[in-house]
Design a protein around this motif. Structure first.
Motif, PDB file in Angstrom:
ATOM      1  N   VAL A  33       0.823  -1.215   0.000  1.00 48.91           N
ATOM      2  CA  VAL A  33       0.000   0.000   0.000  1.00 48.91           C
ATOM      3  C   VAL A  33       0.855   1.262   0.000  1.00 48.91           C
ATOM      4  O   VAL A  33       0.338   2.367   0.078  1.00 48.91           O
ATOM      5  CB  VAL A  33      -0.965   0.036   1.217  1.00 48.91           C
ATOM      6  N   LYS A  34       2.193   1.090  -0.083  1.00 49.71           N
ATOM      7  CA  LYS A  34       3.091   2.238  -0.052  1.00 49.71           C
ATOM      8  C   LYS A  34       4.106   2.148  -1.192  1.00 49.71           C
ATOM      9  O   LYS A  34       4.678   1.089  -1.443  1.00 49.71           O
ATOM     10  CB  LYS A  34       3.833   2.263   1.281  1.00 49.71           C
ATOM     11  N   CYS A  35       4.339   3.247  -1.875  1.00 45.65           N
ATOM     12  CA  CYS A  35       5.347   3.316  -2.943  1.00 45.65           C
ATOM     13  C   CYS A  35       6.732   3.234  -2.298  1.00 45.65           C
ATOM     14  O   CYS A  35       7.048   4.015  -1.409  1.00 45.65           O
ATOM     15  CB  CYS A  35       5.200   4.627  -3.710  1.00 45.65           C
ATOM     16  N   HIS A  36       7.542   2.302  -2.743  1.00 42.18           N
ATOM     17  CA  HIS A  36       8.859   2.147  -2.123  1.00 42.18           C
ATOM     18  C   HIS A  36       9.841   3.241  -2.561  1.00 42.18           C
ATOM     19  O   HIS A  36      10.903   3.392  -1.960  1.00 42.18           O
ATOM     20  CB  HIS A  36       9.442   0.750  -2.418  1.00 42.18           C
ATOM     21  N   LEU A  37       9.504   4.040  -3.556  1.00 43.88           N
ATOM     22  CA  LEU A  37      10.391   5.103  -4.019  1.00 43.88           C
ATOM     23  C   LEU A  37      10.139   6.424  -3.294  1.00 43.88           C
ATOM     24  O   LEU A  37      11.072   7.071  -2.832  1.00 43.88           O
ATOM     25  CB  LEU A  37      10.263   5.277  -5.528  1.00 43.88           C
ATOM     26  N   LYS A  40       5.098   7.263  -0.136  1.00 43.49           N
ATOM     27  CA  LYS A  40       3.729   7.747   0.071  1.00 43.49           C
ATOM     28  C   LYS A  40       2.739   6.630  -0.230  1.00 43.49           C
ATOM     29  O   LYS A  40       3.032   5.694  -0.972  1.00 43.49           O
ATOM     30  CB  LYS A  40       3.454   8.960  -0.824  1.00 43.49           C
ATOM     31  N   ARG A  41       1.562   6.761   0.322  1.00 39.48           N
ATOM     32  CA  ARG A  41       0.514   5.750   0.185  1.00 39.48           C
ATOM     33  C   ARG A  41       0.052   5.633  -1.266  1.00 39.48           C
ATOM     34  O   ARG A  41      -0.048   6.620  -1.979  1.00 39.48           O
ATOM     35  CB  ARG A  41      -0.653   6.112   1.085  1.00 39.48           C
ATOM     36  N   ILE A  42      -0.241   4.399  -1.669  1.00 32.01           N
ATOM     37  CA  ILE A  42      -0.819   4.132  -2.992  1.00 32.01           C
ATOM     38  C   ILE A  42      -2.308   3.890  -2.788  1.00 32.01           C
ATOM     39  O   ILE A  42      -2.707   2.994  -2.044  1.00 32.01           O
ATOM     40  CB  ILE A  42      -0.186   2.895  -3.657  1.00 32.01           C
ATOM     41  N   TYR A  43      -3.129   4.716  -3.424  1.00 28.92           N
ATOM     42  CA  TYR A  43      -4.570   4.579  -3.315  1.00 28.92           C
ATOM     43  C   TYR A  43      -5.090   3.771  -4.505  1.00 28.92           C
ATOM     44  O   TYR A  43      -4.665   3.999  -5.635  1.00 28.92           O
ATOM     45  CB  TYR A  43      -5.246   5.949  -3.262  1.00 28.92           C
ATOM     46  N   PRO A  44      -6.005   2.823  -4.263  1.00 25.92           N
ATOM     47  CA  PRO A  44      -6.478   1.937  -5.340  1.00 25.92           C
ATOM     48  C   PRO A  44      -7.109   2.662  -6.524  1.00 25.92           C
ATOM     49  O   PRO A  44      -6.911   2.275  -7.661  1.00 25.92           O
ATOM     50  CB  PRO A  44      -7.505   1.034  -4.664  1.00 25.92           C
ATOM     51  N   ASP A  45      -7.886   3.726  -6.291  1.00 23.13           N
ATOM     52  CA  ASP A  45      -8.522   4.402  -7.421  1.00 23.13           C
ATOM     53  C   ASP A  45      -7.839   5.726  -7.737  1.00 23.13           C
ATOM     54  O   ASP A  45      -8.503   6.701  -7.995  1.00 23.13           O
ATOM     55  CB  ASP A  45     -10.023   4.608  -7.199  1.00 23.13           C
ATOM     56  N   SER A  46      -6.515   5.750  -7.753  1.00 26.28           N
ATOM     57  CA  SER A  46      -5.806   6.988  -8.095  1.00 26.28           C
ATOM     58  C   SER A  46      -5.824   7.217  -9.603  1.00 26.28           C
ATOM     59  O   SER A  46      -6.092   6.300 -10.360  1.00 26.28           O
ATOM     60  CB  SER A  46      -4.354   6.958  -7.671  1.00 26.28           C
ATOM     61  N   ASN A  47      -5.484   8.445  -9.967  1.00 24.45           N
ATOM     62  CA  ASN A  47      -5.409   8.746 -11.400  1.00 24.45           C
ATOM     63  C   ASN A  47      -4.203   8.010 -12.012  1.00 24.45           C
ATOM     64  O   ASN A  47      -3.401   7.396 -11.311  1.00 24.45           O
ATOM     65  CB  ASN A  47      -5.369  10.252 -11.660  1.00 24.45           C
TER      66      ASN A  47
END
Length: 171
Positions: A33-37, A40-47
């Protein structure tokens, strides 16, 4: 020198290694659920630019972790080979700068002033962007950088701290 850079390109940059994912890698990707780079959090319905993607090493094909699409694109392979000169901006650039662009070759710089340059880049070849069939190409450069900009002390003082058996030749 350009021939050496072309050989480096062919050996380390030209090929595309397919991504390898184990079952554990798939589980890690699905639960991440988090970008390793950027962390920040990765949201399922992001753009689209913040979509969850599989980040992997383009040299080995090994899966790293999940990342945002935009972060993954920013972490791509470099399009240059660095060539380090000590005291480039102080003296050496005047010796080889005229011969870099002698045949109308594309040379760019990051100038500090009219006489000194922080970095010089010479286009060595153009390559096709993998996966793009529109014929677009990208330049592959040899970038000349002044190593003195990265030193904490003089080269002489730093060399004194290094044991004699630690002096290695670089290719």
């Amino acid at each position: 020198m350009a021939e050496t850079v072309k050989k480096l390109y062919d050996k380390h940059f030209k090929f595309r290694v397919p991504m390898e994912m184990s079952r554990e890698d798939e589980k890690d990707y699905n639960s991440c659920v988090k970008c390793h780079l950027c962390l920040k959090r990765i949201y399922p319905d992001s753009n689209q630019i913040y979509q969850k993607v599989r980040d992997h090493c383009h040299f080995t094909g090994k899966y790293r972790e999940a990342a945002h699409s935009i972060c993954n694109l920013k972490a791509r392979k470099p399009d240059f080979v660095p060539t380090l000169f000590h005291n480039l901006e102080g003296y050496d650039e005047h010796l080889f700068l005229p011969s870099l662009a002698k045949n109308g070759e594309n040379v760019t710089s990051i100038p500090l002033n009219e006489e000194k340059h922080k970095s010089l880049s010479k286009e060595i070849l153009r390559y096709h962007i993998p996966g793009k069939e529109d014929g677009k190409t990208r330049p592959f450069n040899q970038r000349f950088i002044d190593s003195a900009n990265f030193l904490q002390s003089s080269l002489q003082k730093l060399a004194k701290n290094l044991p004699k058996n630690e002096f290695n030749y670089l290719e």
